[in-house]
Design an enzyme around this catalytic site. Structure first.
Site, PDB file in Angstrom:
ATOM      1  N   ASP A 169     -14.066 -29.154  -2.415  1.00 41.18           N
ATOM      2  CA  ASP A 169     -12.643 -29.183  -2.729  1.00 41.18           C
ATOM      3  C   ASP A 169     -11.751 -28.936  -1.513  1.00 41.18           C
ATOM      4  O   ASP A 169     -11.113 -29.835  -1.011  1.00 41.18           O
ATOM      5  CB  ASP A 169     -12.323 -28.171  -3.830  1.00 41.18           C
ATOM      6  CG  ASP A 169     -12.877 -28.628  -5.172  1.00 41.18           C
ATOM      7  OD1 ASP A 169     -13.321 -29.777  -5.256  1.00 41.18           O
ATOM      8  OD2 ASP A 169     -12.863 -27.834  -6.106  1.00 41.18           O
ATOM      9  N   CYS A 170     -11.700 -27.688  -1.047  1.00 39.42           N
ATOM     10  CA  CYS A 170     -10.797 -27.368   0.059  1.00 39.42           C
ATOM     11  C   CYS A 170     -11.286 -27.959   1.375  1.00 39.42           C
ATOM     12  O   CYS A 170     -10.498 -28.474   2.172  1.00 39.42           O
ATOM     13  CB  CYS A 170     -10.629 -25.856   0.184  1.00 39.42           C
ATOM     14  SG  CYS A 170     -12.180 -24.960   0.465  1.00 39.42           S
ATOM     15  N   SER A 171     -12.585 -27.904   1.611  1.00 38.23           N
ATOM     16  CA  SER A 171     -13.127 -28.411   2.872  1.00 38.23           C
ATOM     17  C   SER A 171     -13.053 -29.932   2.928  1.00 38.23           C
ATOM     18  O   SER A 171     -12.903 -30.516   4.003  1.00 38.23           O
ATOM     19  CB  SER A 171     -14.574 -27.942   3.062  1.00 38.23           C
ATOM     20  OG  SER A 171     -15.371 -28.302   1.949  1.00 38.23           O
ATOM     21  N   HIS A 221     -13.057 -20.594   1.575  1.00 36.45           N
ATOM     22  CA  HIS A 221     -11.821 -21.370   1.473  1.00 36.45           C
ATOM     23  C   HIS A 221     -11.297 -21.681   2.869  1.00 36.45           C
ATOM     24  O   HIS A 221     -11.509 -20.910   3.811  1.00 36.45           O
ATOM     25  CB  HIS A 221     -10.762 -20.603   0.681  1.00 36.45           C
ATOM     26  CG  HIS A 221      -9.617 -21.461   0.232  1.00 36.45           C
ATOM     27  ND1 HIS A 221      -9.778 -22.558  -0.581  1.00 36.45           N
ATOM     28  CD2 HIS A 221      -8.279 -21.404   0.517  1.00 36.45           C
ATOM     29  CE1 HIS A 221      -8.603 -23.125  -0.808  1.00 36.45           C
ATOM     30  NE2 HIS A 221      -7.680 -22.452  -0.142  1.00 36.45           N
ATOM     31  N   HIS A 233      -3.294 -26.405   1.863  1.00 38.31           N
ATOM     32  CA  HIS A 233      -4.669 -26.331   1.358  1.00 38.31           C
ATOM     33  C   HIS A 233      -4.766 -26.910  -0.042  1.00 38.31           C
ATOM     34  O   HIS A 233      -3.756 -27.126  -0.721  1.00 38.31           O
ATOM     35  CB  HIS A 233      -5.157 -24.875   1.360  1.00 38.31           C
ATOM     36  CG  HIS A 233      -4.395 -23.976   0.425  1.00 38.31           C
ATOM     37  ND1 HIS A 233      -4.983 -23.290  -0.607  1.00 38.31           N
ATOM     38  CD2 HIS A 233      -3.069 -23.652   0.368  1.00 38.31           C
ATOM     39  CE1 HIS A 233      -4.067 -22.575  -1.250  1.00 38.31           C
ATOM     40  NE2 HIS A 233      -2.903 -22.774  -0.680  1.00 38.31           N
TER      41      HIS A 233
END
Length: 262
Positions: A169-171, A221, A233
């Site tokens: 997701d975030c990466s 995260h 983000h």
């Protein structure tokens, strides 16, 4: 005695490699780091007015095991991009193959290091969920990365997740931004934290990645620093990409440091 010396030398080598510093990979002579490479030619598809159409195409490509992502272009339309090919012809051959499979119709081959934003161009923030100052690119790739990240604000985050790589997701978001800037970085936030140049909070610059977790061994995260103590983000898959502040209690307690890749 002759047998003892090699053993001592071997033990010293093992101790040095076990030191914490060995986990950090530094920049190479060309400005990149081990684990970080330049993006080659990519395939770009679409000029969608509605983001949901870009989402559908991205999902179809991901179902085929292709790591694709969508983004908002200068003209406000959405496009899908994927691939890292050594030559324009290699990218074109793959695109033609996908056309035959009816996954694509028209396509465009993006050259290496082609940037989404041009020098001096102002960024329009799309549906901002928090106030963001609109700034001109600083002239370096860090500034370009920050302005590119701001372009995603307000867009639902739906690529990545369990379709291609677990927990992207975030990466996956920061990876997509860096890809648009011509740089390949590792897939997960933990891997991203292990490469690049370490940066303290006071020294953060536009485009640096900021990492969060309960410890340096438990990074979970990541976001892209855009100046003034703020970062962009993807909170979780399905939510809109947003701007948050490092001073917010949740992030302040979990901030583990920054990394610079340009």
């Amino acid at each position: 005695m002759k047998r003892i010396v090699p053993i001592i030398w071997l033990l010293c080598c093992l101790l040095v490699c076990a030191a914490p510093g060995c986990a950090t990979q530094h920049r190479l002579a060309d400005g990149t780091s081990r684990g970080i490479t330049r993006v080659g030619h990519s395939i770009q598809v679409g000029a969608f007015r509605e983001v949901k159409n870009a989402e559908r195409l991205t999902a179809r490509l991901q179902e085929k095991g292709i790591e694709a992502f969508y983004f908002r272009k200068d003209d406000g339309l959405y496009a899908v991009r994927f691939g890292d090919f050594p030559s324009r012809e290699a990218a074109r051959q793959e695109a033609r193959k996908l056309v035959k499979e009816r996954l694509l119709t028209f396509f465009f081959i993006a050259s290496p290091r082609e940037q989404v934003l041009k020098q001096g161009q102002r960024t329009e923030i799309h549906k901002p969920s928090a106030p963001v100052s609109v700034k001109k690119p600083s002239g370096d790739m860090g500034g370009v990365a920050a302005r590119t990240a701001e372009r995603f604000v307000g867009i639902p985050y739906r690529w990545g997740g369990d379709t291609v790589v677990e927990g992207m997701d975030c990466s996956g978001f920061v990876r997509a931004v860096y890809n648009l800037c011509g740089v390949n970085i590792p897939r997960t936030s933990r891997e991203q934290f292990r490469v690049g140049e370490g940066v303290g909070r006071a020294d953060l610059q536009d485009g640096d990645l900021v990492f969060f977790g309960s410890s340096e061994e438990s990074i979970n995260h990541v976001g892209i620093y855009v100046g003034a103590g703020k970062f962009v983000h993807a909170p979780r898959r399905g939510e809109e990409i947003r701007v948050s502040a490092l001073d917010e209690t949740y992030f302040a307690k979990r901030f583990m440091g920054g990394r610079r890749y340009f």
